[in-house]
Design a protein around this motif. Structure first.
Motif, short mmCIF file in Angstrom:
data_model
loop_
_atom_site.label_atom_id
_atom_site.label_comp_id
_atom_site.label_asym_id
_atom_site.label_seq_id
_atom_site.Cartn_x
_atom_site.Cartn_y
_atom_site.Cartn_z
N ASN A 1 14.84 -0.75 1.71
CA ASN A 1 16.04 -1.57 1.85
C ASN A 1 16.18 -2.13 3.26
N GLY A 2 15.67 -1.38 4.23
CA GLY A 2 15.76 -1.82 5.61
C GLY A 2 14.73 -2.85 6.00
N ALA A 3 13.74 -3.06 5.13
CA ALA A 3 12.67 -4.04 5.41
C ALA A 3 12.37 -4.82 4.14
N LYS A 4 13.42 -5.39 3.54
CA LYS A 4 13.28 -6.07 2.24
C LYS A 4 12.29 -7.23 2.31
N ASN A 5 12.25 -7.92 3.44
CA ASN A 5 11.34 -9.05 3.55
C ASN A 5 9.89 -8.62 3.40
N ILE A 6 9.57 -7.43 3.92
CA ILE A 6 8.21 -6.90 3.82
C ILE A 6 7.91 -6.43 2.41
N PHE A 7 8.82 -5.64 1.84
CA PHE A 7 8.53 -5.01 0.55
C PHE A 7 8.71 -5.97 -0.62
N ASN A 8 9.55 -6.98 -0.48
CA ASN A 8 9.63 -7.99 -1.52
C ASN A 8 8.31 -8.74 -1.63
N LYS A 9 7.70 -8.99 -0.47
CA LYS A 9 6.41 -9.66 -0.44
C LYS A 9 5.33 -8.78 -1.05
N LEU A 10 5.37 -7.49 -0.71
CA LEU A 10 4.38 -6.56 -1.26
C LEU A 10 4.52 -6.43 -2.77
N ASN A 11 5.77 -6.34 -3.24
CA ASN A 11 6.00 -6.22 -4.68
C ASN A 11 5.56 -7.47 -5.42
N SER A 12 5.77 -8.63 -4.79
CA SER A 12 5.34 -9.88 -5.39
C SER A 12 3.83 -9.91 -5.52
N GLN A 13 3.14 -9.46 -4.46
CA GLN A 13 1.68 -9.43 -4.48
C GLN A 13 1.18 -8.44 -5.52
N GLU A 14 1.88 -7.29 -5.63
CA GLU A 14 1.48 -6.28 -6.61
C GLU A 14 1.62 -6.83 -8.03
N THR A 15 2.69 -7.60 -8.27
CA THR A 15 2.89 -8.21 -9.58
C THR A 15 1.78 -9.22 -9.89
N LYS A 16 1.41 -10.03 -8.88
CA LYS A 16 0.34 -10.99 -9.06
C LYS A 16 -0.97 -10.28 -9.38
N ASN A 17 -1.24 -9.19 -8.69
CA ASN A 17 -2.46 -8.44 -8.93
C ASN A 17 -2.48 -7.87 -10.35
N TRP A 18 -1.32 -7.41 -10.81
CA TRP A 18 -1.23 -6.84 -12.15
C TRP A 18 -1.47 -7.92 -13.20
N ILE A 19 -0.86 -9.10 -13.00
CA ILE A 19 -1.05 -10.20 -13.93
C ILE A 19 -2.52 -10.61 -13.97
N GLN A 20 -3.16 -10.64 -12.81
CA GLN A 20 -4.57 -11.01 -12.76
C GLN A 20 -5.42 -9.99 -13.49
N GLN A 21 -5.05 -8.71 -13.39
CA GLN A 21 -5.78 -7.67 -14.08
C GLN A 21 -5.67 -7.85 -15.60
N VAL A 22 -4.46 -8.23 -16.06
CA VAL A 22 -4.26 -8.46 -17.49
C VAL A 22 -5.12 -9.64 -17.95
N ILE A 23 -5.11 -10.73 -17.17
CA ILE A 23 -5.93 -11.89 -17.51
C ILE A 23 -7.40 -11.53 -17.57
N ASP A 24 -7.85 -10.78 -16.56
CA ASP A 24 -9.26 -10.36 -16.53
C ASP A 24 -9.61 -9.53 -17.76
N ALA A 25 -8.67 -8.65 -18.15
CA ALA A 25 -8.92 -7.79 -19.31
C ALA A 25 -9.04 -8.61 -20.59
N VAL A 26 -8.16 -9.62 -20.73
CA VAL A 26 -8.20 -10.49 -21.91
C VAL A 26 -9.50 -11.28 -21.96
#
Length: 319
Positions: A279-304
């Motif tokens: 909560n004290g560094a939302k700018n950092i962790f929002n960016k990390l969570n966004s990247q993690e979501t992108k990585n997950w989506i890419q993994q799903v695409i790769d699996a398909v």
């Protein structure tokens, strides 16, 4: 180094042993803030320190204690320091118990407009305080002179102990090691792209919460796996060196061996700390969570894609 250890160490240390009259001894259920003052402060620095630390109290009462070199010897030397009774003490702090479940809150205060704690961060203090066994407390840190702040925690847990909560020396030793380890890693990675102190401390807090699920019987190999997962989760895989990772693993093993995981509230406090850091560094962790979501989506695409490649035995082109 001695100067910095003195500061906070002294401050809170004074809590646990200092010169209180019988009528001013802190009770276990007493939430009156305690201000610890280094014995090396001049009279003007002493008053300035009190004014700085108690500014948030809006005139409410507080207790004060003076920390000396002898206090540093008692609380810091068991964890590897080499203080003497003649060691100077400048660092100061204020600690106040809070309601159950509020977690550990730390704020480093400017003294006359300057942040004189040059190395240790608020998140590092929080993690180390958790390891030492401190729960549910507001902690304020300041210094009238520039100091790296490494010794501040010692004073903090000494002060906490004075409020009626006994602390385990093995945990205190682990906490001091943690303060040195995390601050050292942050200094080594200073200004490095993809690194922040918040990411490191969130990884460590997350690792503690995971370790608490296993309890004191957790194996060293399990701790290693947890550290690897937390480093990856906090996007530090390509930033943290193998040597730094080894330091973190060894630190967490020491924390396990200290008995910290036996505390029923350790997991809750660790999870609370992780939430506070994010909560004290939302700018950092929002960016990390966004990247993690992108990585997950890419993994799903790769699996398909791989599924259809195997199904039709040919190359699949998406676009």
């Amino acid at each position: 180094m001695k100067k910095f250890f003195t500061l906070l160490t002294a401050g809170l240390l004074s809590l646990s042993m200092v010169s209180f009259s019988k009528t001013s001894v802190v009770k276990a259920d007493d939430s009156t803030p305690v201000v610890t003052l280094g014995s090396s402060l001049t009279s003007s620095q002493r008053q300035g320190t009190i004014d700085t630390l108690t500014s948030s109290l809006n005139g409410a009462s507080y207790k004060t204690i003076t920390v000396t070199g002898s206090d540093l010897v008692k609380y810091l030397n068991p964890s590897g320091s080499n203080f003497t009774s003649n060691s100077g003490v400048w660092s100061s702090a204020m600690i106040q118990k809070t309601s159950s479940g509020s977690g550990i809150n730390v704020k480093i205060l400017d003294y006359n407009g300057n942040n004189n704690i040059t190395t240790i961060t608020a998140n590092q203090y929080k993690n180390a305080a958790l390891t030492a066994g401190i729960t549910d407390a507001n902690i304020y840190v300041t210094s009238a002179t520039e100091i790296d702040g490494s010794g501040a925690l010692a004073g903090i847990y000494a002060a906490y102990a004075q409020t009626g909560n006994s602390l385990n020396q093995s945990q205190v030793n682990a906490a001091q090691n943690e303060l040195n380890t995390l601050s050292g890693i942050t200094q080594e990675n200073k200004n490095k792209d993809g690194y922040s102190d918040a990411q490191l401390n969130n990884a460590v807090a997350g690792a503690k919460a995971e370790m608490a699920k296993y309890g004191s019987n957790i194996s060293n190999s399990q701790i290693t796996n947890i550290v690897n997962n937390q480093i990856q989760k906090n996007n530090l895989t390509n930033v943290i060196t193998n040597n730094q990772k080894k330091q973190i693993i060894n630190l967490l093993i020491q924390i396990k061996n200290s008995g910290a995981l036996s505390s029923s509230g350790f997991k809750e406090q660790a999870q609370k700390l992780s939430s506070q850091i994010q909560n004290g560094a939302k700018n950092i962790f929002n960016k990390l969570n966004s990247q993690e979501t992108k990585n997950w989506i890419q993994q799903v695409i790769d699996a398909v894609v791989n599924f259809f490649k195997g199904l039709f035995g040919g190359e699949i082109i998406l676009g």
